[in-house]
Design a protein around this motif. Structure first.
Motif, PDB file in Angstrom:
ATOM      1  N   SER A  28      -1.329 -57.750  17.901  1.00 43.97           N
ATOM      2  CA  SER A  28      -0.727 -58.160  16.311  1.00 43.97           C
ATOM      3  C   SER A  28      -2.017 -58.393  15.370  1.00 43.97           C
ATOM      4  O   SER A  28      -2.070 -57.548  14.447  1.00 43.97           O
ATOM      5  N   PHE A  29      -3.086 -58.934  15.831  1.00 45.08           N
ATOM      6  CA  PHE A  29      -4.161 -59.189  14.750  1.00 45.08           C
ATOM      7  C   PHE A  29      -4.989 -57.953  14.682  1.00 45.08           C
ATOM      8  O   PHE A  29      -5.597 -57.628  13.773  1.00 45.08           O
ATOM      9  N   ALA A  30      -5.293 -57.265  15.564  1.00 45.43           N
ATOM     10  CA  ALA A  30      -5.922 -56.141  15.796  1.00 45.43           C
ATOM     11  C   ALA A  30      -5.353 -55.043  14.722  1.00 45.43           C
ATOM     12  O   ALA A  30      -6.129 -54.165  14.044  1.00 45.43           O
ATOM     13  N   SER A  31      -3.971 -55.026  14.749  1.00 44.75           N
ATOM     14  CA  SER A  31      -3.281 -53.913  14.015  1.00 44.75           C
ATOM     15  C   SER A  31      -3.395 -54.396  12.405  1.00 44.75           C
ATOM     16  O   SER A  31      -3.769 -53.351  11.736  1.00 44.75           O
ATOM     17  N   LEU A  32      -3.363 -55.618  12.062  1.00 38.92           N
ATOM     18  CA  LEU A  32      -3.845 -56.188  10.869  1.00 38.92           C
ATOM     19  C   LEU A  32      -5.043 -55.676  10.392  1.00 38.92           C
ATOM     20  O   LEU A  32      -5.676 -55.039   9.275  1.00 38.92           O
ATOM     21  N   TRP A  33      -6.253 -55.919  11.242  1.00 39.93           N
ATOM     22  CA  TRP A  33      -7.565 -55.511  11.173  1.00 39.93           C
ATOM     23  C   TRP A  33      -7.744 -54.112  10.974  1.00 39.93           C
ATOM     24  O   TRP A  33      -8.492 -53.544  10.050  1.00 39.93           O
ATOM     25  N   ILE A  34      -7.149 -53.232  11.671  1.00 41.71           N
ATOM     26  CA  ILE A  34      -7.359 -51.880  11.619  1.00 41.71           C
ATOM     27  C   ILE A  34      -6.682 -51.160  10.359  1.00 41.71           C
ATOM     28  O   ILE A  34      -7.094 -50.588   9.747  1.00 41.71           O
ATOM     29  N   ARG A  35      -5.322 -51.820  10.006  1.00 37.32           N
ATOM     30  CA  ARG A  35      -4.620 -51.450   9.008  1.00 37.32           C
ATOM     31  C   ARG A  35      -5.472 -51.633   7.714  1.00 37.32           C
ATOM     32  O   ARG A  35      -5.490 -50.984   6.493  1.00 37.32           O
ATOM     33  N   HIS A  36      -6.084 -52.633   7.615  1.00 36.81           N
ATOM     34  CA  HIS A  36      -7.019 -53.127   6.624  1.00 36.81           C
ATOM     35  C   HIS A  36      -8.347 -52.549   6.588  1.00 36.81           C
ATOM     36  O   HIS A  36      -9.347 -53.344   6.065  1.00 36.81           O
ATOM     37  N   GLU A  37      -8.455 -51.367   7.200  1.00 35.91           N
ATOM     38  CA  GLU A  37      -9.761 -50.853   7.316  1.00 35.91           C
ATOM     39  C   GLU A  37     -10.971 -51.925   7.918  1.00 35.91           C
ATOM     40  O   GLU A  37     -12.297 -51.688   7.362  1.00 35.91           O
ATOM     41  N   PHE A  38     -10.768 -52.225   8.863  1.00 38.90           N
ATOM     42  CA  PHE A  38     -11.754 -53.393   9.609  1.00 38.90           C
ATOM     43  C   PHE A  38     -12.105 -54.291   8.871  1.00 38.90           C
ATOM     44  O   PHE A  38     -13.332 -54.782   9.117  1.00 38.90           O
ATOM     45  N   ASP A  39     -11.681 -54.663   8.016  1.00 37.34           N
ATOM     46  CA  ASP A  39     -11.783 -55.850   6.846  1.00 37.34           C
ATOM     47  C   ASP A  39     -10.908 -57.053   7.034  1.00 37.34           C
ATOM     48  O   ASP A  39      -9.932 -56.909   6.522  1.00 37.34           O
ATOM     49  N   PHE A  40     -11.126 -58.019   7.989  1.00 37.03           N
ATOM     50  CA  PHE A  40      -9.990 -59.067   8.209  1.00 37.03           C
ATOM     51  C   PHE A  40     -10.103 -59.893   6.880  1.00 37.03           C
ATOM     52  O   PHE A  40      -8.884 -60.453   6.436  1.00 37.03           O
ATOM     53  N   GLN A  41     -10.967 -59.868   5.839  1.00 36.67           N
ATOM     54  CA  GLN A  41     -11.015 -60.578   4.558  1.00 36.67           C
ATOM     55  C   GLN A  41      -9.954 -59.955   3.918  1.00 36.67           C
ATOM     56  O   GLN A  41      -9.247 -60.740   2.787  1.00 36.67           O
ATOM     57  N   ALA A  42      -9.615 -58.671   3.932  1.00 29.72           N
ATOM     58  CA  ALA A  42      -8.648 -57.921   2.976  1.00 29.72           C
ATOM     59  C   ALA A  42      -7.231 -58.006   3.395  1.00 29.72           C
ATOM     60  O   ALA A  42      -6.433 -57.925   2.680  1.00 29.72           O
ATOM     61  N   VAL A  43      -7.133 -58.893   4.426  1.00 32.52           N
ATOM     62  CA  VAL A  43      -5.597 -58.974   5.169  1.00 32.52           C
ATOM     63  C   VAL A  43      -5.030 -60.103   4.150  1.00 32.52           C
ATOM     64  O   VAL A  43      -5.570 -61.073   4.061  1.00 32.52           O
ATOM     65  N   GLU A  44      -3.834 -59.882   3.768  1.00 34.38           N
ATOM     66  CA  GLU A  44      -3.038 -60.845   2.920  1.00 34.38           C
ATOM     67  C   GLU A  44      -2.643 -61.928   3.758  1.00 34.38           C
ATOM     68  O   GLU A  44      -2.401 -61.764   4.916  1.00 34.38           O
ATOM     69  N   GLU A  45      -2.745 -63.045   3.263  1.00 29.68           N
ATOM     70  CA  GLU A  45      -2.427 -64.267   3.897  1.00 29.68           C
ATOM     71  C   GLU A  45      -0.769 -64.260   4.492  1.00 29.68           C
ATOM     72  O   GLU A  45      -0.593 -64.835   5.250  1.00 29.68           O
ATOM     73  N   THR A  46      -0.218 -63.592   3.683  1.00 32.06           N
ATOM     74  CA  THR A  46       1.262 -63.336   4.239  1.00 32.06           C
ATOM     75  C   THR A  46       1.333 -62.928   5.406  1.00 32.06           C
ATOM     76  O   THR A  46       2.235 -63.143   6.199  1.00 32.06           O
ATOM     77  N   PHE A  47       0.716 -61.810   5.617  1.00 28.64           N
ATOM     78  CA  PHE A  47       0.788 -61.085   7.031  1.00 28.64           C
ATOM     79  C   PHE A  47       0.521 -61.922   8.091  1.00 28.64           C
ATOM     80  O   PHE A  47       0.677 -62.029   9.186  1.00 28.64           O
ATOM     81  N   ILE A  48      -0.944 -62.720   7.935  1.00 23.94           N
ATOM     82  CA  ILE A  48      -1.376 -63.398   8.817  1.00 23.94           C
ATOM     83  C   ILE A  48      -0.266 -64.557   9.156  1.00 23.94           C
ATOM     84  O   ILE A  48      -0.037 -65.017  10.485  1.00 23.94           O
ATOM     85  N   HIS A  49       0.156 -65.211   8.128  1.00 26.35           N
ATOM     86  CA  HIS A  49       1.247 -66.128   8.511  1.00 26.35           C
ATOM     87  C   HIS A  49       2.497 -65.396   9.152  1.00 26.35           C
ATOM     88  O   HIS A  49       3.100 -66.405  10.095  1.00 26.35           O
ATOM     89  N   THR A  50       2.893 -64.289   8.898  1.00 23.67           N
ATOM     90  CA  THR A  50       3.993 -63.703   9.560  1.00 23.67           C
ATOM     91  C   THR A  50       3.609 -63.780  11.036  1.00 23.67           C
ATOM     92  O   THR A  50       4.413 -63.899  11.952  1.00 23.67           O
ATOM     93  N   VAL A  51       2.483 -63.321  11.403  1.00 21.88           N
ATOM     94  CA  VAL A  51       2.132 -63.059  12.807  1.00 21.88           C
ATOM     95  C   VAL A  51       2.154 -64.371  13.555  1.00 21.88           C
ATOM     96  O   VAL A  51       2.865 -64.712  14.659  1.00 21.88           O
TER      97      VAL A  51
END
Length: 113
Positions: A28-51
């Motif tokens: 789940s978290f790796a998919s966010l990381w990959i989707r945001h070009e390996f930049d976890f800082q770029a992941v919107e907080e909404t998506f992390i909250h959803t996970v």
């Protein structure tokens, strides 16, 4: 079945279930990381909250579907196309149920642009 064999099977199943839970969450978290070009800082907080919010239901649904398809009790030493079919069907049904579950819970899903 002897008591020691039954115990070994129970331990094996418990380990498989724990590994599945771990891998589900890592994925789940790796998919966010990959989707945001390996930049976890770029992941919107909404998506992390959803996970995090969907995690308990994710675990329960996936384990239930995998159990229904007997993925934890199959003899992988003799795996065949039947087991592969069961895995594909279990993952497809689980994924569909996750999409429905997230929609019912009103959680923002990951959208590929």
């Amino acid at each position: 079945m002897k008591k020691t064999e039954k115990h070994a099977l129970t331990v094996r199943i418990a380990l498989l279930v724990m590994l599945d839970i771990l891998f589900m969450q890592v994925a789940s978290f790796a998919s966010l990381w990959i989707r945001h070009e390996f930049d976890f800082q770029a992941v919107e907080e909404t998506f992390i909250h959803t996970v995090w919010r969907y995690m308990p239901l994710n675990i329960l649904v996936t384990l239930a579907v995998f159990s229904m398809f007997h993925l934890y009790t199959s003899l992988w030493k003799y795996a065949s196309i039947t087991e592969l079919s069961c895995i594909v069907a279990a993952v497809a049904i689980s994924s569909l149920l996750h999409v429905l579950g997230m929609a019912v819970m009103g959680l923002e899903m990951f959208v590929v642009i």
